[in-house]
Scaffold this motif. Structure first.
Motif, PDB file in Angstrom:
ATOM      1  N   LEU A  77       0.803  -1.225   0.000  1.00 34.42           N
ATOM      2  CA  LEU A  77       0.000   0.000   0.000  1.00 34.42           C
ATOM      3  C   LEU A  77       0.837   1.278   0.000  1.00 34.42           C
ATOM      4  O   LEU A  77       0.298   2.365  -0.209  1.00 34.42           O
ATOM      5  CB  LEU A  77      -0.923   0.012   1.223  1.00 34.42           C
ATOM      6  CG  LEU A  77      -2.084  -0.988   1.221  1.00 34.42           C
ATOM      7  CD1 LEU A  77      -2.795  -0.968   2.566  1.00 34.42           C
ATOM      8  CD2 LEU A  77      -3.065  -0.674   0.096  1.00 34.42           C
ATOM      9  N   LEU A  78       2.136   1.163   0.233  1.00 35.02           N
ATOM     10  CA  LEU A  78       2.961   2.361   0.377  1.00 35.02           C
ATOM     11  C   LEU A  78       2.933   3.240  -0.868  1.00 35.02           C
ATOM     12  O   LEU A  78       2.914   4.474  -0.777  1.00 35.02           O
ATOM     13  CB  LEU A  78       4.408   1.977   0.713  1.00 35.02           C
ATOM     14  CG  LEU A  78       4.675   1.492   2.140  1.00 35.02           C
ATOM     15  CD1 LEU A  78       6.144   1.149   2.303  1.00 35.02           C
ATOM     16  CD2 LEU A  78       4.255   2.545   3.157  1.00 35.02           C
ATOM     17  N   HIS A  79       2.930   2.624  -2.052  1.00 42.34           N
ATOM     18  CA  HIS A  79       3.004   3.423  -3.274  1.00 42.34           C
ATOM     19  C   HIS A  79       1.734   4.235  -3.526  1.00 42.34           C
ATOM     20  O   HIS A  79       1.731   5.158  -4.337  1.00 42.34           O
ATOM     21  CB  HIS A  79       3.266   2.503  -4.476  1.00 42.34           C
ATOM     22  CG  HIS A  79       2.064   1.716  -4.902  1.00 42.34           C
ATOM     23  ND1 HIS A  79       1.705   0.534  -4.276  1.00 42.34           N
ATOM     24  CD2 HIS A  79       1.126   1.952  -5.858  1.00 42.34           C
ATOM     25  CE1 HIS A  79       0.604   0.072  -4.856  1.00 42.34           C
ATOM     26  NE2 HIS A  79       0.236   0.902  -5.798  1.00 42.34           N
ATOM     27  N   VAL A  80       0.651   3.892  -2.817  1.00 42.97           N
ATOM     28  CA  VAL A  80      -0.609   4.625  -3.007  1.00 42.97           C
ATOM     29  C   VAL A  80      -0.482   6.059  -2.516  1.00 42.97           C
ATOM     30  O   VAL A  80      -1.015   6.995  -3.124  1.00 42.97           O
ATOM     31  CB  VAL A  80      -1.765   3.904  -2.283  1.00 42.97           C
ATOM     32  CG1 VAL A  80      -3.046   4.724  -2.367  1.00 42.97           C
ATOM     33  CG2 VAL A  80      -1.970   2.510  -2.863  1.00 42.97           C
ATOM     34  N   SER A  81       0.219   6.256  -1.406  1.00 49.85           N
ATOM     35  CA  SER A  81       0.312   7.586  -0.804  1.00 49.85           C
ATOM     36  C   SER A  81       1.684   8.230  -0.943  1.00 49.85           C
ATOM     37  O   SER A  81       1.831   9.428  -0.661  1.00 49.85           O
ATOM     38  CB  SER A  81      -0.043   7.511   0.692  1.00 49.85           C
ATOM     39  OG  SER A  81       0.789   6.565   1.354  1.00 49.85           O
ATOM     40  N   LEU A  82       2.685   7.458  -1.391  1.00 47.83           N
ATOM     41  CA  LEU A  82       4.042   7.992  -1.473  1.00 47.83           C
ATOM     42  C   LEU A  82       4.669   7.629  -2.819  1.00 47.83           C
ATOM     43  O   LEU A  82       4.334   6.593  -3.410  1.00 47.83           O
ATOM     44  CB  LEU A  82       4.915   7.434  -0.345  1.00 47.83           C
ATOM     45  CG  LEU A  82       4.532   7.800   1.083  1.00 47.83           C
ATOM     46  CD1 LEU A  82       5.384   7.015   2.073  1.00 47.83           C
ATOM     47  CD2 LEU A  82       4.685   9.301   1.320  1.00 47.83           C
ATOM     48  N   PRO A  83       5.596   8.448  -3.302  1.00 50.00           N
ATOM     49  CA  PRO A  83       6.279   8.150  -4.569  1.00 50.00           C
ATOM     50  C   PRO A  83       7.390   7.123  -4.374  1.00 50.00           C
ATOM     51  O   PRO A  83       8.579   7.400  -4.581  1.00 50.00           O
ATOM     52  CB  PRO A  83       6.824   9.520  -4.984  1.00 50.00           C
ATOM     53  CG  PRO A  83       7.100  10.211  -3.683  1.00 50.00           C
ATOM     54  CD  PRO A  83       5.997   9.770  -2.758  1.00 50.00           C
ATOM     55  N   VAL A  84       7.009   5.930  -3.960  1.00 47.42           N
ATOM     56  CA  VAL A  84       7.980   4.877  -3.686  1.00 47.42           C
ATOM     57  C   VAL A  84       7.541   3.580  -4.360  1.00 47.42           C
ATOM     58  O   VAL A  84       6.395   3.435  -4.777  1.00 47.42           O
ATOM     59  CB  VAL A  84       8.132   4.629  -2.163  1.00 47.42           C
ATOM     60  CG1 VAL A  84       8.618   5.883  -1.461  1.00 47.42           C
ATOM     61  CG2 VAL A  84       6.819   4.139  -1.556  1.00 47.42           C
ATOM     62  N   ARG A  85       8.474   2.651  -4.427  1.00 45.61           N
ATOM     63  CA  ARG A  85       8.178   1.303  -4.852  1.00 45.61           C
ATOM     64  C   ARG A  85       8.881   0.340  -3.913  1.00 45.61           C
ATOM     65  O   ARG A  85       9.871   0.703  -3.250  1.00 45.61           O
ATOM     66  CB  ARG A  85       8.634   1.071  -6.291  1.00 45.61           C
ATOM     67  CG  ARG A  85      10.148   1.183  -6.490  1.00 45.61           C
ATOM     68  CD  ARG A  85      10.523   0.970  -7.941  1.00 45.61           C
ATOM     69  NE  ARG A  85      11.967   1.147  -8.126  1.00 45.61           N
ATOM     70  CZ  ARG A  85      12.571   1.065  -9.306  1.00 45.61           C
ATOM     71  NH1 ARG A  85      11.841   0.821 -10.396  1.00 45.61           N
ATOM     72  NH2 ARG A  85      13.872   1.249  -9.405  1.00 45.61           N
ATOM     73  N   VAL A  86       8.370  -0.868  -3.849  1.00 42.71           N
ATOM     74  CA  VAL A  86       8.938  -1.892  -2.972  1.00 42.71           C
ATOM     75  C   VAL A  86       9.653  -2.905  -3.839  1.00 42.71           C
ATOM     76  O   VAL A  86       9.040  -3.558  -4.700  1.00 42.71           O
ATOM     77  CB  VAL A  86       7.843  -2.567  -2.125  1.00 42.71           C
ATOM     78  CG1 VAL A  86       8.448  -3.665  -1.273  1.00 42.71           C
ATOM     79  CG2 VAL A  86       7.146  -1.537  -1.244  1.00 42.71           C
ATOM     80  N   LYS A  87      10.946  -3.015  -3.618  1.00 46.72           N
ATOM     81  CA  LYS A  87      11.766  -3.954  -4.384  1.00 46.72           C
ATOM     82  C   LYS A  87      12.036  -5.170  -3.512  1.00 46.72           C
ATOM     83  O   LYS A  87      12.659  -5.062  -2.452  1.00 46.72           O
ATOM     84  CB  LYS A  87      13.081  -3.292  -4.804  1.00 46.72           C
ATOM     85  CG  LYS A  87      13.961  -4.177  -5.673  1.00 46.72           C
ATOM     86  CD  LYS A  87      15.212  -3.425  -6.102  1.00 46.72           C
ATOM     87  CE  LYS A  87      16.103  -4.280  -6.977  1.00 46.72           C
ATOM     88  NZ  LYS A  87      17.332  -3.540  -7.377  1.00 46.72           N
ATOM     89  N   ARG A  88      11.555  -6.319  -3.958  1.00 46.78           N
ATOM     90  CA  ARG A  88      11.728  -7.571  -3.213  1.00 46.78           C
ATOM     91  C   ARG A  88      12.737  -8.463  -3.920  1.00 46.78           C
ATOM     92  O   ARG A  88      12.461  -8.958  -5.011  1.00 46.78           O
ATOM     93  CB  ARG A  88      10.391  -8.301  -3.082  1.00 46.78           C
ATOM     94  CG  ARG A  88       9.373  -7.611  -2.175  1.00 46.78           C
ATOM     95  CD  ARG A  88       8.070  -8.381  -2.179  1.00 46.78           C
ATOM     96  NE  ARG A  88       7.107  -7.894  -1.210  1.00 46.78           N
ATOM     97  CZ  ARG A  88       6.247  -6.910  -1.440  1.00 46.78           C
ATOM     98  NH1 ARG A  88       6.242  -6.318  -2.638  1.00 46.78           N
ATOM     99  NH2 ARG A  88       5.393  -6.520  -0.506  1.00 46.78           N
ATOM    100  N   PHE A  89      13.875  -8.650  -3.292  1.00 43.80           N
ATOM    101  CA  PHE A  89      14.803  -9.652  -3.811  1.00 43.80           C
ATOM    102  C   PHE A  89      14.299 -11.035  -3.424  1.00 43.80           C
ATOM    103  O   PHE A  89      14.261 -11.953  -4.226  1.00 43.80           O
ATOM    104  CB  PHE A  89      16.215  -9.422  -3.274  1.00 43.80           C
ATOM    105  CG  PHE A  89      17.221 -10.383  -3.826  1.00 43.80           C
ATOM    106  CD1 PHE A  89      17.641 -10.292  -5.142  1.00 43.80           C
ATOM    107  CD2 PHE A  89      17.726 -11.403  -3.035  1.00 43.80           C
ATOM    108  CE1 PHE A  89      18.558 -11.197  -5.659  1.00 43.80           C
ATOM    109  CE2 PHE A  89      18.639 -12.307  -3.537  1.00 43.80           C
ATOM    110  CZ  PHE A  89      19.064 -12.206  -4.854  1.00 43.80           C
TER     111      PHE A  89
END
Length: 321
Positions: A298-310
């Motif tokens: 859900l983080l990308h909904v409110s912030l200009p971020v992405r989650v990178k999962r190795f």
């Protein structure tokens, strides 16, 4: 031998050494993609590797609240070899029952030696025979000692909420930084490496830091304070999210993303990182700590971020710009 950290006997010393070596390398900085792949290949190669990795992760997290020389060497030694040796000793250290009991005061970091504990990502409620209740947050542990004269509870690690039953025997709650004496109280207690934080919801609590020369501090309901062995901060009103973890909620009110990620990481195994480029972004809201994967999604909904999962155990929150 009976391990001080109750290391499963099927973990061979050479596997423990490998786990420690990987941890030391990670503490030295972010791994390159090639080294990340090598670590993952090692982790997946055998179930024993996963057990060793989970175990050294738990040990490393609990070192943060420990002041012994051995922990200091493990965390702060400038030479990799020294730090590796200290971590390996903490992982594999074993002794008979008498020695283990003696080490318990100096090494209060293993939930397996505690009277009551909760694993990472789980919470637990303990009802004591005097009518008091202890709720343990993720990765927390306490010792309880009641006798005919007194009641003694020691917070070894992590965070708890306590509801104290009143009776003739006095109750003392010890942390690494001081002693509390609650009176008809319900309160939240969290132990950090260099301080303890208490939030009082009901009743009152008397606070005496270990090395403070003056009179104890009297905390009233709806007050909170942090304290070290030498002093305490100025008491102030409770935050809106104080103790919300007991209801499975992480409350963020204009919280720095780096601090939010650090809090969220308490509730999951593995490595959860925040890229310095997005560390100062502010986040607000209420988030379910029992589903950290959903929170990350859900983080990308409110912030200009992405989650990178190795992998599920190696996650980085970074800028999507």
């Amino acid at each position: 031998m009976n391990g001080v950290f109750n290391t499963p006997p099927e973990i061979a010393p050479q596997v423990a050494e490998q786990a420690v070596s990987w941890l030391v390398e990670m503490q030295g900085g972010a791994l390159s993609p090639r080294r990340q792949r090598a670590w993952q290949q090692w982790l997946d190669a055998h179930a024993e590797h996963q057990r060793a990795w989970d175990h050294i992760q738990r040990v490393n997290q609990r070192l943060r609240g420990l002041s012994s020389p051995l922990a200091h060497a493990a965390l702060n030694a400038p030479q990799t070899r020294t730090r590796r040796q200290a971590l390996k000793l903490l992982l594999l250290l074993g002794a008979g029952s008498a020695m283990t009991y003696g080490l318990r005061e100096q090494l209060p970091l293993t939930p397996l030696l505690a009277d009551y504990s909760s694993p990472i990502g789980q919470r637990r409620t303990v009802n004591l025979h005097d009518g008091s209740q202890i709720r343990l947050n993720t990765g927390s542990s306490v010792d309880v000692r009641f006798d005919a004269q007194q009641r003694l509870i020691r917070l070894l690690d992590g965070e708890v909420q306590m509801t104290v039953a009143q009776e003739a025997r006095p109750l003392h709650v010890h942390t690494a930084h001081g002693v509390l004496q609650p009176d008809k109280a319900r309160f939240n207690l969290r132990q950090f490496r260099n301080r303890t934080h208490i939030a009082v919801f009901e009743g009152r609590v008397q606070l005496a830091p270990q090395a403070y020369p003056g009179s104890p501090l009297q905390l009233e309901a709806r007050q909170q304070v942090s304290f070290t062995p030498q002093a305490w901060s100025t008491p102030h009103a409770l935050d809106a999210g104080s103790g919300a973890w007991a209801d499975g909620i992480l409350v963020a009110a204009h919280m720095r993303l780096e601090d939010f990620i650090a809090e969220l990481s308490r509730y999951r195994r593995g490595q959860l990182h925040c890229d310095p480029k997005v560390a100062n972004l502010l986040i607000s809201g209420t988030y379910p700590i029992d589903d950290t994967e959903r929170v990350l999604d859900l983080l990308h909904v409110s912030l200009p971020v992405r989650v990178k999962r190795f992998t599920r155990y190696w996650v980085t929150v970074e800028s999507n710009v």
